[in-house]
Enzyme design. Structure first.
Site, PDB file in Angstrom:
ATOM      1  N   GLN A 284       0.817  -1.220   0.000  1.00  0.00           N
ATOM      2  CA  GLN A 284       0.000   0.000   0.000  1.00  0.00           C
ATOM      3  C   GLN A 284       0.847   1.265   0.000  1.00  0.00           C
ATOM      4  O   GLN A 284       0.327   2.358  -0.248  1.00  0.00           O
ATOM      5  CB  GLN A 284      -0.939   0.025   1.216  1.00  0.00           C
ATOM      6  CG  GLN A 284      -2.048  -1.021   1.154  1.00  0.00           C
ATOM      7  CD  GLN A 284      -2.940  -0.944   2.379  1.00  0.00           C
ATOM      8  OE1 GLN A 284      -2.601  -1.474   3.429  1.00  0.00           O
ATOM      9  NE2 GLN A 284      -4.064  -0.264   2.248  1.00  0.00           N
TER      10      GLN A 284
ATOM     11  N   LEU B 252      -7.556   1.597   3.513  1.00  0.00           N
ATOM     12  CA  LEU B 252      -6.984   2.918   3.246  1.00  0.00           C
ATOM     13  C   LEU B 252      -6.743   3.138   1.754  1.00  0.00           C
ATOM     14  O   LEU B 252      -6.628   4.276   1.312  1.00  0.00           O
ATOM     15  CB  LEU B 252      -5.676   3.098   4.026  1.00  0.00           C
ATOM     16  CG  LEU B 252      -5.833   3.128   5.554  1.00  0.00           C
ATOM     17  CD1 LEU B 252      -4.470   3.184   6.232  1.00  0.00           C
ATOM     18  CD2 LEU B 252      -6.702   4.293   5.997  1.00  0.00           C
TER      19      LEU B 252
ATOM     20  N   GLU C 175      -4.874  -7.802   5.852  1.00  0.00           N
ATOM     21  CA  GLU C 175      -3.524  -7.307   5.527  1.00  0.00           C
ATOM     22  C   GLU C 175      -2.733  -8.357   4.757  1.00  0.00           C
ATOM     23  O   GLU C 175      -1.981  -8.030   3.838  1.00  0.00           O
ATOM     24  CB  GLU C 175      -2.782  -6.894   6.803  1.00  0.00           C
ATOM     25  CG  GLU C 175      -3.457  -5.795   7.628  1.00  0.00           C
ATOM     26  CD  GLU C 175      -3.843  -4.566   6.822  1.00  0.00           C
ATOM     27  OE1 GLU C 175      -3.159  -4.242   5.827  1.00  0.00           O
ATOM     28  OE2 GLU C 175      -4.858  -3.931   7.172  1.00  0.00           O
TER      29      GLU C 175
ATOM     30  N   HIS D  81      -3.390  -8.258   1.171  1.00  0.00           N
ATOM     31  CA  HIS D  81      -2.661  -7.203   0.454  1.00  0.00           C
ATOM     32  C   HIS D  81      -1.313  -7.728  -0.062  1.00  0.00           C
ATOM     33  O   HIS D  81      -0.849  -7.304  -1.122  1.00  0.00           O
ATOM     34  CB  HIS D  81      -2.379  -6.014   1.384  1.00  0.00           C
ATOM     35  CG  HIS D  81      -3.508  -5.026   1.472  1.00  0.00           C
ATOM     36  ND1 HIS D  81      -3.982  -4.330   0.392  1.00  0.00           N
ATOM     37  CD2 HIS D  81      -4.241  -4.598   2.530  1.00  0.00           C
ATOM     38  CE1 HIS D  81      -4.956  -3.513   0.770  1.00  0.00           C
ATOM     39  NE2 HIS D  81      -5.143  -3.663   2.070  1.00  0.00           N
TER      40      HIS D  81
HETATM   41 NI    NI Z   1      -6.507  -2.630   3.199  1.00  0.00          NI
END
Ligand code: NI
Length: 206
Positions: free
Chosen positions: A86, A129, A171, A174
């Site tokens: 991210q 996010l 997470e 991701h």
């Molecule tokens: Ni996320």
């Protein structure tokens, strides 16, 4: 909306991952104090879709420098979890902190892997996010056992349930280039992605 409820263990908890509410004072305290913030990538950035590679011994310095900056960026967002992809780093690392008050409990997980998952599933509302303002119910195993290394390279194990279980699975996704919208129906996913694109466009105009 910025829900960060930790009503663990109910099947319809309105918990959110990544994008939890947090007091704005977070950045000023603790181990994250001097760290420079990193820009958080937004969908549809292709770096969010790449599979991250394992952290090796040669990456140790980079990860030790990266972790406090990731934590600072997560607190500032504010959020409760942030994965290296991210912030444009293709390494298998994520940070999280599920504390609700100002007492910080930062965690850095290096090379995390799920070694066991419960058959029982739970549905929670998640956010991310990288998809600001978008929330949806996601169903995942209620409990998972995780193996990972800490920043010093020590092997650790974590039994997670409740919001923590949801957060670590979100997470970990991701690190494989998977976003929570991928776990929704195509209809729901396309609706959220269209809404996000529209909101980001409006934001860019302002
Ligand atoms: Ni996320």
């Amino acid at each position: 909306m910025a829900a960060d409820t930790t009503t663990a263990d109910t099947t319809t908890a309105d918990a959110t991952t990544d994008a939890g509410a947090r007091s704005a004072s977070g950045v000023a305290t603790g181990i994250v104090a001097p760290a420079e913030l990193l820009p958080i990538l937004l969908v549809p950035d292709p770096r969010l879709r790449a599979r991250a590679r394992p952290v090796g011994p040669a990456d140790a310095d980079e990860v030790r420098a990266l972790a406090p900056r990731m934590l600072a960026s997560m607190y500032a967002a504010p959020g409760i979890g942030l994965a290296a992809p991210q912030v444009g780093v293709g390494l298998r690392v994520f940070v999280m902190d599920l504390q609700k008050d100002d007492a910080k409990a930062p965690m850095v997980l290096v090379n995390p892997e799920i070694v066991a998952a419960s058959a029982e599933l739970v549905t929670r509302e998640e956010g991310c996010l990288s998809l600001p303002g978008q929330y949806a119910d996601v169903t995942r195993p209620a409990r998972v056992r995780l193996r990972y290394q800490d920043l010093a390279g020590a092997r650790c194990e974590l039994d997670a349930e409740g919001l923590l279980a949801t957060c670590v699975q979100h997470e970990l996704d991701h690190l494989d280039g998977v976003l929570f919208v991928d776990r929704l129906s195509a209809l729901k996913r396309n609706m959220l992605l269209r809404k996000l694109a529209k909101e980001l466009k409006a934001r860019a105009r302002d």
